[in-house]
Design an enzyme around this catalytic site. Structure first.
Site, short mmCIF file in Angstrom:
data_model
loop_
_atom_site.label_atom_id
_atom_site.label_comp_id
_atom_site.label_asym_id
_atom_site.label_seq_id
_atom_site.Cartn_x
_atom_site.Cartn_y
_atom_site.Cartn_z
N GLU A 7 0.83 -1.21 0.00
CA GLU A 7 0.00 0.00 0.00
C GLU A 7 0.86 1.25 0.00
OE1 GLU A 7 -3.11 0.07 -1.13
OE2 GLU A 7 -3.76 -1.22 0.53
N ASP A 17 2.97 1.84 -4.99
CA ASP A 17 2.95 1.72 -6.46
C ASP A 17 3.44 3.01 -7.12
OD1 ASP A 17 0.61 3.16 -5.79
OD2 ASP A 17 -0.62 2.23 -7.35
N ALA A 68 -15.08 3.47 -1.34
CA ALA A 68 -14.76 2.45 -0.34
C ALA A 68 -13.32 1.97 -0.49
CB ALA A 68 -15.72 1.27 -0.49
N GLY A 69 -12.58 2.58 -1.38
CA GLY A 69 -11.19 2.15 -1.60
C GLY A 69 -11.12 0.90 -2.45
N LEU A 70 -12.19 0.61 -3.23
CA LEU A 70 -12.19 -0.60 -4.06
C LEU A 70 -12.08 -0.25 -5.54
CD1 LEU A 70 -15.02 -2.48 -2.14
CD2 LEU A 70 -12.54 -2.77 -1.90
N SER A 71 -11.72 1.01 -5.81
CA SER A 71 -11.44 1.44 -7.18
C SER A 71 -12.64 1.46 -8.11
CB SER A 71 -10.37 0.54 -7.80
OG SER A 71 -9.14 1.09 -7.56
N SER A 72 -13.80 1.78 -7.57
CA SER A 72 -14.98 1.81 -8.45
C SER A 72 -14.80 2.85 -9.55
CB SER A 72 -16.24 2.11 -7.64
OG SER A 72 -16.07 3.31 -6.91
N GLU A 96 -6.56 9.47 -15.72
CA GLU A 96 -7.27 9.80 -14.49
C GLU A 96 -6.85 11.15 -13.92
OE1 GLU A 96 -9.01 7.07 -10.97
OE2 GLU A 96 -8.38 6.23 -12.85
N ASP A 102 -4.27 0.12 -9.62
CA ASP A 102 -5.70 -0.14 -9.79
C ASP A 102 -6.00 -0.60 -11.21
OD1 ASP A 102 -5.65 0.88 -7.28
OD2 ASP A 102 -6.46 2.83 -7.82
C1 GLA Z 1 -5.10 4.64 -4.41
C2 GLA Z 1 -4.35 4.78 -5.73
C3 GLA Z 1 -3.43 3.57 -5.96
C4 GLA Z 1 -2.53 3.35 -4.74
C5 GLA Z 1 -3.37 3.31 -3.47
C6 GLA Z 1 -2.51 3.20 -2.22
O1 GLA Z 1 -5.99 3.57 -4.48
O2 GLA Z 1 -5.26 4.88 -6.79
O3 GLA Z 1 -2.66 3.76 -7.13
O4 GLA Z 1 -1.55 4.35 -4.67
O5 GLA Z 1 -4.19 4.46 -3.34
O6 GLA Z 1 -1.78 2.03 -2.23
#
Ligand code: GLA
Length: 387
Positions: A31, A34, A120-124, A157, A168
């Site tokens: 985390e 990246d 939610a931190g799930l990349s929707s 993005e 993501d």
């Molecule tokens: C977000 C970013 C990812 C990554 C995470 C943290 O989700 O979109 O690229 O940096 O935070 O790990």
């Protein structure tokens, strides 16, 4: 357009056109590294953003989404952003990314359906961007490789005002069913790492929203700059160079050369987390569940204490998960709210789930078990999903 008519359009386009499905992702470990070019270990979820579309003969792009209304604009190579915070920006970002590389082409009529919880931190939002980009490619008979898409989508993005790393998009595109993906950058690769059949993961919402805009963006960027600042002060041009075979003690000794504070702590988090990713891959390959769980717990402690991207709700949730019988748990995604991922043996899943519902979530009127406690099966990325 009402919610119902967006759903209706989805059925209509599904019957007469095509559907693209882009999954959410849960990051298992790695985390906030990246964007420093270090390898991470996410997996795609079964839950996804689905876009049904029909190709138009002109350049108009018209997209409807249940609960979010309709957006329409003419596709040109260079597009201006819509109002800040408007979801139209994701549609524009997809069109701009494709348009800049292949030129603006034929537009689409599209409808979005999703079973991924937003914020939610799930990349929707990245899943939406990926799905729309794939729709526009297909509508114009274009094929793009994983590398080509990774070249344009994370940068696309930026158009929306956020720029994370490439994790993501890589997970959303290239995950394989039953596997986590070891995503490495420079050169880009996504190596499938099979997940043992008796291991399972639960995504748990902390009930704190993690909006990927405003204050959170500033916090996110501050971590990024602190990590980069530490690197420069130590005279390295990349984290790969700083890590270069060094053991943990050597990296700690290096960190001591920095003043106490955010730069030093970020350096310690980033280097420690990079090593944990490699250890986690080894634990997966050896089916070492205890070891894997411990790495998740260590990752959370580092995100909480060093990078300081957790929040009290996430800390309590992670603790509740391990007390409920999970072998490990950690916040997943950017943090500051959103979800945690808990890891347990399949045989313990029902017990862990029950004890979280009766414990952490007890008495929360905003809690909805179906939306906030999500068992995840590692699914295929958009490039490998049967659409
Ligand atoms: C977000 C970013 C990812 C990554 C995470 C943290 O989700 O979109 O690229 O940096 O935070 O790990």
């Amino acid at each position: 357009m009402t919610t119902d008519s967006a759903a209706q359009s989805f059925l209509e386009y599904q019957a007469t056109g095509q559907v693209v499905s882009a999954p959410g992702r849960v990051n298992l470990i790695g985390e906030h590294i990246d964007y420093h070019g270090l390898a991470v270990l996410p997996m795609a979820m079964g839950q996804a953003v689905r876009v049904a579309f029909r190709t138009r003969s002109d350049r108009q792009i018209r997209v409807s989404s249940s609960g979010f209304g309709v957006r329409e604009f003419a596709w040109t190579r260079e597009l201006a952003p819509a109002a800040s915070g408007d979801w139209e920006n994701y549609v524009r970002a997809a069109a701009q990314a494709i348009g800049r590389k292949w030129g603006a082409g034929r537009g689409i009529d599209a409808a979005v359906a999703s079973d991924l919880p937003p914020a939610a931190g799930l990349s929707s939002s990245s899943a939406l961007l990926v799905a729309l980009a794939l729709c526009l490619l297909r509508a114009n008979g274009l094929e793009a490789s994983f590398e080509e898409l990774m070249d344009i989508l994370p940068d696309g993005e930026q158009f929306v005002g956020t720029r994370g790393g490439g994790m993501d998009h890589a997970a959303i595109l290239a995950s394989r069913p039953g596997c986590a993906s070891l995503v490495a950058f420079d050169p880009l690769s996504a190596r499938p790492i099979p997940i043992p059949h008796d291991w399972t993961f639960l995504v748990l919402h902390s009930l704190e929203m993690a909006e990927k805009s405003g204050a959170l963006r500033n916090e996110y960027n501050a971590r990024r700059w602190a990590g980069t600042g530490a690197l420069q002060r130590l005279g390295f041009h990349s984290y790969r160079q700083a890590l270069d075979g060094r053991a943990e003690e050597e990296l700690s000794a290096l960190a001591q050369q920095l003043d106490p504070g955010m730069e030093r702590d970020s350096f310690l988090h980033v280097t420690g987390e990079a090593q944990r990713v490699l250890a986690a891959v080894a634990a997966l390959e050896q089916a070492n569940a205890t070891g894997f769980g411990q790495l998740l717990n260590q990752s959370h402690a580092s995100l909480r204490d060093k990078l300081r991207v957790s929040c009290p709700a996430l800390d309590r949730l992670v603790e509740a998960a391990t007390e409920s019988g999970a072998l490990g748990a950690r916040l997943t995604g950017a943090g500051f709210g959103g979800c945690a991922v808990a890891f347990c043996m399949q045989a313990d899943l029902a017990k862990v789930r029950r004890s979280l519902v009766d414990g952490y979530y007890a008495g929360r009127t905003d809690f909805d078990e179906n939306r906030h406690v999500i068992p995840v099966t590692p699914g295929p990325g958009a490039l490998f999903a049967r659409q």
